[in-house]
Design an enzyme around this catalytic site. Structure first.
Site, PDB file in Angstrom:
ATOM      1  N   GLY A  91       2.434   1.893  11.006  1.00  0.00           N
ATOM      2  CA  GLY A  91       3.577   3.023  10.293  1.00  0.00           C
ATOM      3  C   GLY A  91       4.105   3.161  11.801  1.00  0.00           C
TER       4      GLY A  91
ATOM      5  N   GLY B  77       2.426  -1.604   4.305  1.00  0.00           N
ATOM      6  CA  GLY B  77       2.947   0.329   3.808  1.00  0.00           C
ATOM      7  C   GLY B  77       4.451   0.344   3.537  1.00  0.00           C
ATOM      8  N   GLY B  78       4.753   0.962   4.770  1.00  0.00           N
ATOM      9  CA  GLY B  78       6.017   1.481   5.049  1.00  0.00           C
ATOM     10  C   GLY B  78       7.525   1.234   3.745  1.00  0.00           C
TER      11      GLY B  78
ATOM     12  N   GLU C 120      -5.498  -5.743  10.048  1.00  0.00           N
ATOM     13  CA  GLU C 120      -3.951  -4.657  10.662  1.00  0.00           C
ATOM     14  C   GLU C 120      -4.526  -3.942  12.107  1.00  0.00           C
ATOM     15  OE1 GLU C 120      -2.591  -3.281   6.854  1.00  0.00           O
ATOM     16  OE2 GLU C 120      -4.026  -2.231   7.022  1.00  0.00           O
TER      17      GLU C 120
ATOM     18  N   HIS D 205      -9.326   0.787   4.468  1.00  0.00           N
ATOM     19  CA  HIS D 205      -8.260   1.043   5.478  1.00  0.00           C
ATOM     20  C   HIS D 205      -8.056   2.041   7.033  1.00  0.00           C
ATOM     21  CE1 HIS D 205      -4.296   2.293   6.424  1.00  0.00           C
ATOM     22  NE2 HIS D 205      -3.217   1.198   6.127  1.00  0.00           N
TER      23      HIS D 205
ATOM     24  N   SER E 230       3.587  -2.974  10.011  1.00  0.00           N
ATOM     25  CA  SER E 230       4.132  -2.488  10.529  1.00  0.00           C
ATOM     26  C   SER E 230       5.954  -4.044  10.534  1.00  0.00           C
ATOM     27  CB  SER E 230       4.891  -2.346  11.827  1.00  0.00           C
ATOM     28  OG  SER E 230       4.541  -0.353  12.133  1.00  0.00           O
TER      29      SER E 230
ATOM     30  N   ASN F  77       0.870  -1.148   0.198  1.00  0.00           N
ATOM     31  CA  ASN F  77      -0.117  -0.109   0.047  1.00  0.00           C
ATOM     32  C   ASN F  77       0.729   1.293   0.075  1.00  0.00           C
ATOM     33  OD1 ASN F  77      -1.841   1.995   0.402  1.00  0.00           O
ATOM     34  ND2 ASN F  77      -2.519   2.000   2.527  1.00  0.00           N
ATOM     35  N   TRP F  78       1.047   1.991  -0.638  1.00  0.00           N
ATOM     36  CA  TRP F  78       1.551   3.367  -1.494  1.00  0.00           C
ATOM     37  C   TRP F  78       1.330   4.816  -1.071  1.00  0.00           C
ATOM     38  CZ3 TRP F  78       4.359   2.667  -7.199  1.00  0.00           C
ATOM     39  CH2 TRP F  78       4.648   1.341  -6.875  1.00  0.00           C
ATOM     40  N   LYS F  79      -0.515   4.352  -0.040  1.00  0.00           N
ATOM     41  CA  LYS F  79      -0.557   5.251   0.458  1.00  0.00           C
ATOM     42  C   LYS F  79      -0.288   6.951  -0.260  1.00  0.00           C
ATOM     43  CE  LYS F  79       0.686   3.100   4.989  1.00  0.00           C
ATOM     44  NZ  LYS F  79       0.407   3.674   6.377  1.00  0.00           N
TER      45      LYS F  79
ATOM     46  N   GLU G  26      -7.095   4.251   7.999  1.00  0.00           N
ATOM     47  CA  GLU G  26      -6.882   5.726   7.886  1.00  0.00           C
ATOM     48  C   GLU G  26      -8.013   6.552   7.267  1.00  0.00           C
ATOM     49  OE1 GLU G  26      -3.018   5.786   5.560  1.00  0.00           O
ATOM     50  OE2 GLU G  26      -2.282   4.498   7.543  1.00  0.00           O
TER      51      GLU G  26
HETATM   52  C1  PEP Z   1      -0.844   0.098   6.099  1.00  0.00           C
HETATM   53  O1  PEP Z   1      -0.551   0.723   5.867  1.00  0.00           O
HETATM   54  O2  PEP Z   1      -1.782  -1.092   5.501  1.00  0.00           O
HETATM   55  C2  PEP Z   1       0.619  -0.362   6.652  1.00  0.00           C
HETATM   56  C3  PEP Z   1      -0.087  -1.713   7.368  1.00  0.00           C
HETATM   57  O3  PEP Z   1       0.971   0.261   6.758  1.00  0.00           O
HETATM   58  P1  PEP Z   1       2.403   0.243   7.769  1.00  0.00           P
HETATM   59  O4  PEP Z   1       3.158  -1.239   7.161  1.00  0.00           O
HETATM   60  O5  PEP Z   1       3.690   1.015   7.099  1.00  0.00           O
HETATM   61  O6  PEP Z   1       2.638  -0.018   9.483  1.00  0.00           O
END
Ligand code: PEP
Length: 256
Positions: free
Chosen positions: A172, A234-235, A166, A94, A213, A9-11, A96
């Site tokens: 994050g 994500g990151g 999640e 998600h 993470s 997920n490049w957000k 967010e």
């Molecule tokens: C996500 O955006 O779904 C996520 C799990 O982010 P991260 O890996 O950065 O925690």
């Protein structure tokens, strides 16, 4: 057997030029992977360019969100028809989007129905807050998110859904769930509820990713868990060496 599935997920990161560079690098780095499904989910503006780079590769493309109507006066939204031209997956609900953009189980349900109607593969995110976790409310809360998301979805359609568990406090933050805890929550809050709704075969067929993470160094600990079928990253999906490291460490761990 559920085929493992790792998605990035490049957000709200990467311009079109940067997204294309990353997609080109991932295409080369991941070309040999066949034991897992892979996908990246760029921003809406980069979907077309990234899908062009990844056509006929082993890496699928997903959107990060969409609206549930096919067209109309919904300024700023993109519809399932528009997503479908460029992607095969769509992330829905998600945390967010729930936290900053007012999404609820009811709107996730409308989006899920729209995704299924248009043949998109949805990746539906669920997960509890830190306060809910500390209050011991995780299993009922996540179970309710599942019931809300799947309301009115048939057994046949339910089997097409991918879920991403999640925990919000792990997204994050660099703080991950303990793999055994995530595994238990997926069993108790997700598979048990799916079994109740759709029976054993469907509950066992639906893939559930872990997200929060995930890094190259911890992927193996999650993927070996019986209920965890991959990751939503994500990151660490923003750098080719990190995402490729996650994928290769997962593949190694599953081979061992
Ligand atoms: C996500 O955006 O779904 C996520 C799990 O982010 P991260 O890996 O950065 O925690």
């Amino acid at each position: 057997m559920r085929k493992p599935f790792i998605a990035g997920n490049w957000k709200m990161h990467k311009t079109v030029v940067e997204a294309v560079d990353l997609a080109v690098a991932l295409k080369a780095a991941l070309a040999d992977v066949s034991t897992m499904d892979l996908a990246v989910c760029p921003t809406a503006t980069a979907l077309e360019a990234v899908s062009h780079v990844l056509t006929n590769t082993n890496i699928g493309v997903g959107a990060q969100n969409m609206y549930w109507e096919d067209s109309g006066a919904f300024t700023g939204e993109i519809s399932p028809l528009m997503v479908k031209e460029l992607a095969t997956y769509v992330i829905l609900g998600h945390s967010e989007r729930r936290q900053y953009f007012g999404e609820t189980d009811a709107t996730v349900n409308l989006k899920l129905k729209a995704a299924i109607r248009h043949g998109l593969t949805p990746i539906v995110c669920i997960g509890e807050s830190l306060a809910q976790n500390e209050a011991g409310e995780t299993v009922p809360f996540v179970g309710n998110q599942i019931r809300g998301a799947f309301a009115g979805i048939s057994q046949q359609d339910a089997g097409k859904v991918v879920l991403a568990y999640e925990p919000i406090w792990a997204i994050g933050t660099g703080r991950t769930a303990m793999p055994a805890d995530a595994d238990r929550i997926i069993r108790e809050a997700i598979r048990d509820v799916l079994r109740d709704l759709y029976g054993e075969a469907t509950a066992q067929a639906i893939r559930v990713q872990y997200g929060g993470s995930v890094k190259p160094g911890n992927m193996a600990d999650f993927i070996v868990m019986p209920e965890i079928d991959g990751a939503l990253v994500g990151g660490a999906s923003l750098k080719v060496e990190d995402f490729a490291g996650i994928v290769s460490n997962a593949a190694q761990a599953l081979k061992a």
